[in-house]
Design an enzyme around this catalytic site. Structure first.
Site, PDB file in Angstrom:
ATOM      1  N   SER A 124      43.150  43.733  39.176  1.00 57.63           N
ATOM      2  CA  SER A 124      44.438  43.123  39.521  1.00 57.63           C
ATOM      3  C   SER A 124      45.493  44.213  39.538  1.00 57.63           C
ATOM      4  CB  SER A 124      44.819  42.067  38.477  1.00 57.63           C
ATOM      5  OG  SER A 124      46.156  41.643  38.673  1.00 57.63           O
ATOM      6  N   TYR A 165      45.871  39.802  29.626  1.00 59.31           N
ATOM      7  CA  TYR A 165      45.158  39.725  30.913  1.00 59.31           C
ATOM      8  C   TYR A 165      45.227  41.079  31.624  1.00 59.31           C
ATOM      9  CZ  TYR A 165      44.516  38.609  35.899  1.00 59.31           C
ATOM     10  OH  TYR A 165      44.097  38.606  37.216  1.00 59.31           O
TER      11      TYR A 165
HETATM   12  P1  NAP Z   1      40.757  30.682  40.376  1.00 54.82           P
HETATM   13  O1  NAP Z   1      41.321  30.102  41.644  1.00 54.82           O
HETATM   14  O2  NAP Z   1      41.282  30.214  39.072  1.00 54.82           O
HETATM   15  O3  NAP Z   1      39.158  30.535  40.437  1.00 54.82           O
HETATM   16  C1  NAP Z   1      38.422  31.079  39.385  1.00 54.82           C
HETATM   17  C2  NAP Z   1      36.955  30.916  39.658  1.00 54.82           C
HETATM   18  O4  NAP Z   1      36.276  31.564  38.555  1.00 54.82           O
HETATM   19  C3  NAP Z   1      36.494  29.490  39.669  1.00 54.82           C
HETATM   20  O5  NAP Z   1      35.442  29.350  40.606  1.00 54.82           O
HETATM   21  C4  NAP Z   1      35.966  29.278  38.238  1.00 54.82           C
HETATM   22  O6  NAP Z   1      34.919  28.319  38.135  1.00 54.82           O
HETATM   23  C5  NAP Z   1      35.407  30.642  37.947  1.00 54.82           C
HETATM   24  N1  NAP Z   1      35.292  30.915  36.523  1.00 54.82           N
HETATM   25  C6  NAP Z   1      36.262  30.861  35.560  1.00 54.82           C
HETATM   26  N2  NAP Z   1      35.751  31.163  34.360  1.00 54.82           N
HETATM   27  C7  NAP Z   1      34.440  31.402  34.557  1.00 54.82           C
HETATM   28  C8  NAP Z   1      33.362  31.732  33.702  1.00 54.82           C
HETATM   29  N3  NAP Z   1      33.540  31.881  32.379  1.00 54.82           N
HETATM   30  N4  NAP Z   1      32.131  31.883  34.244  1.00 54.82           N
HETATM   31  C9  NAP Z   1      31.922  31.729  35.573  1.00 54.82           C
HETATM   32  N5  NAP Z   1      32.906  31.414  36.425  1.00 54.82           N
HETATM   33  C10 NAP Z   1      34.143  31.252  35.926  1.00 54.82           C
HETATM   34  O7  NAP Z   1      40.954  32.288  40.386  1.00 54.82           O
HETATM   35  P2  NAP Z   1      41.328  33.307  41.582  1.00 54.82           P
HETATM   36  O8  NAP Z   1      42.808  33.343  41.714  1.00 54.82           O
HETATM   37  O9  NAP Z   1      40.482  33.020  42.765  1.00 54.82           O
HETATM   38  O10 NAP Z   1      40.903  34.687  40.907  1.00 54.82           O
HETATM   39  C11 NAP Z   1      39.656  35.318  41.159  1.00 54.82           C
HETATM   40  C12 NAP Z   1      39.685  36.722  40.570  1.00 54.82           C
HETATM   41  O11 NAP Z   1      40.754  37.466  41.148  1.00 54.82           O
HETATM   42  C13 NAP Z   1      39.918  36.756  39.054  1.00 54.82           C
HETATM   43  O12 NAP Z   1      39.154  37.797  38.478  1.00 54.82           O
HETATM   44  C14 NAP Z   1      41.402  37.074  38.922  1.00 54.82           C
HETATM   45  O13 NAP Z   1      41.718  37.690  37.728  1.00 54.82           O
HETATM   46  C15 NAP Z   1      41.572  38.005  40.126  1.00 54.82           C
HETATM   47  N6  NAP Z   1      42.964  38.080  40.577  1.00 54.82           N
HETATM   48  C16 NAP Z   1      43.613  36.983  41.050  1.00 54.82           C
HETATM   49  C17 NAP Z   1      44.940  37.099  41.453  1.00 54.82           C
HETATM   50  C18 NAP Z   1      45.726  35.934  42.002  1.00 54.82           C
HETATM   51  O14 NAP Z   1      46.954  36.078  42.161  1.00 54.82           O
HETATM   52  N7  NAP Z   1      45.125  34.805  42.305  1.00 54.82           N
HETATM   53  C19 NAP Z   1      45.601  38.330  41.364  1.00 54.82           C
HETATM   54  C20 NAP Z   1      44.895  39.424  40.860  1.00 54.82           C
HETATM   55  C21 NAP Z   1      43.577  39.294  40.471  1.00 54.82           C
HETATM   56  P3  NAP Z   1      35.215  26.714  38.165  1.00 54.82           P
HETATM   57  O15 NAP Z   1      35.578  26.410  39.598  1.00 54.82           O
HETATM   58  O16 NAP Z   1      33.928  26.125  37.773  1.00 54.82           O
HETATM   59  O17 NAP Z   1      36.331  26.473  37.219  1.00 54.82           O
END
Ligand code: NAP
Length: 249
Positions: free
Chosen positions: A144, A158
């Protein structure tokens, strides 16, 4: 090479967009999720129908070693030798200052974001590394921009967990490249997914847009495009790189 990829956290958000791109690019896929079976199964079914690829949804908490081992055994049996891993599963905890956070929160955050990435990377390396008779492959880690900006007042924990992902990416890339595995990472900025609501930050997104030079939130598909490129042979000389996908933030 026939591509078989595991994408963790692939039921929703950025992981789902990565799954979409990978299936259309000809990958067979294991779509890992934690709790939301409905979202992951629906995505797997749709991608099977639309692309003809083998796409299987697999429940496993990436922080739980036994569940990770079982998931990889299932991939071995049902899909075949893994060639790509995207460590995407990640969580935030509610926005808070450090002095108001507790140890349980930090354990869970680091267990999912860091231990989950370590566990899945280890299992992938055991299968893909030429040292172990594998055919090589690629790993992409989701870090991130927070790793560098630090997220003061919101979630420094985080941000620190993502700092660990940056360092792991650099080290693992140099450890594994001689054995045919390319490791790289992506640092998304603020992407429009449900993760912000899970951190109690959903209402603050409009104000956050003012901090993004491009003037808007990012889309999951814009992050997925970078991940797909890093996985692909087009990135054959790209090793240990961190690609910012953050609208200039
Ligand atoms: P999200 O919409 O909250 O989706 C998270 C996904 O991860 C869901 O499919 C969830 O499963 C799964 N998950 C959560 N905990 C888990 C675990 N313990 N084991 C297996 N799967 C798990 O998140 P996102 O925004 O797409 O983020 C994806 C990645 O990008 C993350 O690493 C996040 O830190 C990174 N990121 C995101 C942003 C942003 O602004 N969105 C920015 C920087 C980095 P369920 O569907 O079953 O709950």
């Amino acid at each position: 090479m026939h591509h078989i990829a595991l994408i963790t956290g692939a039921g929703r958000g950025i992981g789902a967009a990565i799954a979409e791109d990978c299936a259309r690019a000809g990958y067979d896929l294991a779509l890992n999720y934690a709790r939301d079976a409905g979202a992951a199964e629906a995505l797997a079914g749709r991608l099977r129908r639309e692309t003809g690829r083998r796409v299987i949804a697999m429940q496993a908490d990436v922080a739980d070693e036994a569940q990770v081992l079982a998931m990889f055994a299932r991939i071995d049996a049902e899909l075949g030798p893994l060639t790509a891993l995207v460590n995407n599963a990640g969580i935030v905890a509610p926005a808070a200052r450090l002095e108001d956070m507790d140890l349980a929160r930090w354990h869970r955050l680091f267990d999912v974001n860091v231990m989950g990435t370590l566990l899945c990377s280890r299992e992938a390396a055991r299968r893909m590394s030429r040292r172990h008779g594998g055919a090589g492959g690629a790993i992409v880690n989701l870090s991130s921009r927070a790793a560098q900006l630090g997220s003061p007042g919101l979630y420094v924990d985080y941000a620190a967990s993502k700092g660990a992902i940056d360092t792991l990416t650099v080290g693992l890339a140099r450890e594994l490249i001689e054995e045919g595995i390319r490791v790289n990472g992506v640092r998304p900025g603020i992407i429009d997914t449900e993760i912000h609501a899970s951190g109690g930050m959903g209402d603050m997104l409009p104000a956050a847009v003012r901090t993004i030079p491009i003037g808007r939130l990012g889309r999951a598909d814009e992050v997925a495009a970078a991940v797909l490129w890093l996985l692909s042979d087009a990135a054959s000389y790209t090793v240990g790189a961190m690609l910012d996908v953050a609208g200039g933030r």
